[in-house]
Design a protein around this motif. Structure first.
Motif, mmCIF file in Angstrom:
data_model
loop_
_atom_site.group_PDB
_atom_site.id
_atom_site.type_symbol
_atom_site.label_atom_id
_atom_site.label_comp_id
_atom_site.label_asym_id
_atom_site.label_seq_id
_atom_site.Cartn_x
_atom_site.Cartn_y
_atom_site.Cartn_z
ATOM 1 N N PRO A 37 12.857 9.320 13.311
ATOM 2 C CA PRO A 37 13.468 9.833 14.541
ATOM 3 C C PRO A 37 13.249 8.956 15.765
ATOM 4 C CG PRO A 37 11.591 11.186 13.875
ATOM 5 C CD PRO A 37 11.872 10.253 12.754
ATOM 6 N N GLU A 38 12.240 8.109 15.743
ATOM 7 C CA GLU A 38 11.981 7.223 16.883
ATOM 8 C C GLU A 38 12.343 5.778 16.560
ATOM 9 O OE1 GLU A 38 8.017 7.745 18.268
ATOM 10 O OE2 GLU A 38 8.215 9.908 18.498
ATOM 11 N N GLY A 39 13.201 5.587 15.574
ATOM 12 C CA GLY A 39 13.550 4.237 15.150
ATOM 13 C C GLY A 39 12.525 3.684 14.189
ATOM 14 N N ASP A 40 12.513 2.361 14.027
ATOM 15 C CA ASP A 40 11.552 1.748 13.108
ATOM 16 C C ASP A 40 10.140 2.207 13.446
ATOM 17 O OD1 ASP A 40 13.569 0.452 11.870
ATOM 18 O OD2 ASP A 40 13.053 -1.559 12.569
ATOM 19 N N PRO A 41 9.403 2.710 12.456
ATOM 20 C CA PRO A 41 8.059 3.232 12.730
ATOM 21 C C PRO A 41 7.086 2.129 13.131
ATOM 22 C CG PRO A 41 8.463 3.164 10.366
ATOM 23 C CD PRO A 41 9.764 2.839 11.033
ATOM 24 N N GLY A 42 6.290 2.420 14.152
ATOM 25 C CA GLY A 42 5.295 1.445 14.593
ATOM 26 C C GLY A 42 4.129 1.344 13.639
ATOM 27 N N VAL A 43 3.856 2.418 12.904
ATOM 28 C CA VAL A 43 2.778 2.441 11.921
ATOM 29 C C VAL A 43 3.410 2.545 10.534
ATOM 30 C CG1 VAL A 43 0.779 3.701 11.050
ATOM 31 C CG2 VAL A 43 1.164 3.517 13.520
ATOM 32 N N ARG A 44 3.038 1.642 9.663
ATOM 33 C CA ARG A 44 3.582 1.637 8.307
ATOM 34 C C ARG A 44 2.440 1.538 7.291
ATOM 35 N NH1 ARG A 44 9.117 -2.047 8.466
ATOM 36 N NH2 ARG A 44 9.687 -1.609 10.630
ATOM 37 N N VAL A 45 2.750 1.912 6.065
ATOM 38 C CA VAL A 45 1.791 1.750 4.978
ATOM 39 C C VAL A 45 1.863 0.306 4.497
ATOM 40 C CG1 VAL A 45 1.106 2.490 2.679
ATOM 41 C CG2 VAL A 45 2.052 4.161 4.289
ATOM 42 N N SER A 46 0.707 -0.343 4.398
ATOM 43 C CA SER A 46 0.673 -1.725 3.921
ATOM 44 C C SER A 46 0.401 -1.755 2.427
ATOM 45 C CB SER A 46 -0.416 -2.507 4.657
ATOM 46 O OG SER A 46 -0.608 -3.784 4.056
ATOM 47 N N ALA A 47 1.174 -2.538 1.711
ATOM 48 C CA ALA A 47 0.970 -2.687 0.271
ATOM 49 C C ALA A 47 -0.216 -3.583 -0.043
ATOM 50 C CB ALA A 47 2.228 -3.247 -0.379
ATOM 51 N N GLY A 48 -0.708 -4.333 0.932
ATOM 52 C CA GLY A 48 -1.844 -5.218 0.701
ATOM 53 C C GLY A 48 -1.490 -6.386 -0.209
ATOM 54 N N PRO A 49 -2.492 -7.049 -0.772
ATOM 55 C CA PRO A 49 -2.251 -8.237 -1.601
ATOM 56 C C PRO A 49 -1.331 -7.980 -2.788
ATOM 57 C CG PRO A 49 -4.573 -8.090 -1.020
ATOM 58 C CD PRO A 49 -3.943 -6.811 -0.572
ATOM 59 N N LEU A 50 -1.375 -6.779 -3.389
ATOM 60 C CA LEU A 50 -0.509 -6.488 -4.533
ATOM 61 C C LEU A 50 0.971 -6.478 -4.138
ATOM 62 C CD1 LEU A 50 -2.426 -3.664 -6.444
ATOM 63 C CD2 LEU A 50 -2.010 -6.002 -7.216
ATOM 64 N N GLY A 51 1.249 -6.341 -2.856
ATOM 65 C CA GLY A 51 2.631 -6.345 -2.401
ATOM 66 C C GLY A 51 3.154 -7.714 -2.034
ATOM 67 N N ASP A 52 2.312 -8.735 -2.165
ATOM 68 C CA ASP A 52 2.718 -10.094 -1.771
ATOM 69 C C ASP A 52 3.108 -10.969 -2.946
ATOM 70 O OD1 ASP A 52 2.232 -9.501 0.902
ATOM 71 O OD2 ASP A 52 0.145 -10.159 0.794
ATOM 72 N N VAL A 53 2.941 -10.470 -4.175
ATOM 73 C CA VAL A 53 3.226 -11.279 -5.354
ATOM 74 C C VAL A 53 4.495 -10.769 -6.035
ATOM 75 C CG1 VAL A 53 0.803 -11.830 -5.694
ATOM 76 C CG2 VAL A 53 1.761 -9.815 -6.820
ATOM 77 N N LEU A 54 4.989 -11.557 -6.997
ATOM 78 C CA LEU A 54 6.175 -11.190 -7.781
ATOM 79 C C LEU A 54 7.323 -10.759 -6.860
ATOM 80 C CD1 LEU A 54 4.474 -9.370 -10.794
ATOM 81 C CD2 LEU A 54 5.018 -11.795 -10.519
ATOM 82 N N GLU A 55 7.734 -9.485 -6.907
ATOM 83 C CA GLU A 55 8.843 -9.050 -6.063
ATOM 84 C C GLU A 55 8.517 -9.195 -4.584
ATOM 85 O OE1 GLU A 55 12.178 -7.875 -6.988
ATOM 86 O OE2 GLU A 55 11.264 -9.230 -8.439
ATOM 87 N N GLY A 56 7.258 -8.993 -4.238
ATOM 88 C CA GLY A 56 6.869 -9.117 -2.841
ATOM 89 C C GLY A 56 6.998 -10.525 -2.303
ATOM 90 N N GLN A 57 6.825 -11.507 -3.177
ATOM 91 C CA GLN A 57 6.983 -12.900 -2.758
ATOM 92 C C GLN A 57 8.447 -13.217 -2.489
ATOM 93 O OE1 GLN A 57 5.419 -15.743 -5.582
ATOM 94 N NE2 GLN A 57 5.134 -17.298 -4.008
ATOM 95 N N SER A 58 9.330 -12.622 -3.278
ATOM 96 C CA SER A 58 10.764 -12.850 -3.088
ATOM 97 C C SER A 58 11.336 -11.983 -1.979
ATOM 98 C CB SER A 58 11.516 -12.554 -4.396
ATOM 99 O OG SER A 58 11.080 -13.387 -5.437
#
Length: 317
Positions: A124-145
């Motif tokens: 409701p306020e547009g892009d959220p200022g606080v988000r859940v971070s995937a951490g290092p597991l989110g930076d590899v494979l699909e996260g890298q692309s």
């Protein structure tokens, strides 16, 4: 393209007590938080499973719904095209929108409630200022692309878990990295939600079902079959160890020059790190590549070592 602004449906919620042979009852459709709150309050117990989708439902989604329906009194389906999951080079407007057909699938599968909000309802306020971070597991494979993709995915999954007040959530094994990250989020942040994996649903020719398959031309589809064929070849060699798995899968891919492979990996299902040659146990064999203009992913859980081969899902949660 189907209009996604269909009016709210106000038919009564179905339940497991519906007489056999009765015609399917159209689910309640909620588009606002208030409508969701009211419809959710009519589901009078805590046994509610959710299946989260971005629309363009197919048999894979229907299988998730059926599995949830077998185990839970009520099933909620969310249909929300989450803008946070799309990067600057990914065309959100190109994603298929087929709400009327999606609702038919939900009706046939016995869904109680469909939550189909617009972005301004979820954010409701547009892009959220606080988000859940995937951490290092989110930076590899699909996260890298796709940088930032998993942060956007986890943020909306967390919000939808809260909004639907679900006790369980069903996800397909096809999106293995997504499934791992959702499980980690629920565990690490103490979400009281059971995350259930459902085996990948495939077409008769082996192609993993995906909304992106609609983008494939006839010739693209023939090319795309090399992805699932590579996984099957790798799994067939699993008894011989990790190198044999990778070698057998790679041999299939190199015979199809029209598939531009992004990655082919054999990794530990909990850490997504490459398994060493001495490794024996469950592993994730995953592949991603571009066929024509469409990027596709697929994976297969495998047991590596004596007696090894393909698995439907991993035994560890």
């Amino acid at each position: 393209m189907t209009d996604t602004t269909a009016p709210t449906v106000t038919h009564p919620v179905t339940g497991p007590g519906t007489p056999p042979g009765s015609p399917p009852v159209t689910p309640v459709v909620a588009r606002t938080r208030e409508e969701l709150r009211e419809a959710r309050s009519a589901l009078d117990d805590g046994d509610v499973a959710v299946v989260m989708t971005m629309g363009a439902l197919h048999e894979g989604h229907a299988t998730l719904i059926h599995q949830a329906r077998k185990a839970h009194r009520h099933v909620v389906v969310t249909i929300f095209l989450n803008p946070l999951q799309f990067g600057p080079k990914e065309d959100l407007s190109r994603y298929p929108r087929t709400f009327d057909a999606d609702l038919e699938i939900c009706t046939a599968a016995g869904v109680d409630l469909v939550f189909a909000p617009t972005p301004d309802v979820v954010y409701p306020e547009g892009d959220p200022g606080v988000r859940v971070s995937a951490g290092p597991l989110g930076d590899v494979l699909e996260g890298q692309s796709r940088p930032g993709h998993f942060d956007g995915m986890l943020t909306v999954v967390g919000k939808l878990m809260h909004l639907t007040r679900c006790s369980a959530a069903y996800f397909g094994q096809k999106d293995a990295q997504q499934l791992l990250l959702i499980r980690r989020m629920c565990r690490d942040l103490d979400f009281p939600v059971q995350v259930v994996a459902v085996p990948t649903v495939r077409e008769a020719d082996g192609l993993a079902m995906s909304s992106r398959n609609t983008y494939l031309t006839a010739s693209d589809r023939e090319t795309a079959l090399c992805l699932s064929a590579a996984l099957q070849a790798g799994a067939a060699a699993a008894a011989e160890g990790p190198s044999a798995v990778r070698r057998a899968a790679r041999a299939v891919l190199v015979r199809e020059p029209l598939a531009l492979v992004d990655y082919l990996v054999l990794v530990h299902p909990d850490t997504l790190e490459d398994v060493p040659e001495w490794y024996r146990g469950e592993a994730l064999l995953a592949v991603a590549g571009r066929v024509g203009t469409t990027r596709l992913i697929d994976n297969l859980p495998v047991l590596v070592g004596p007696g090894g081969g393909a698995l439907e899902t991993f035994t560890q949660s």
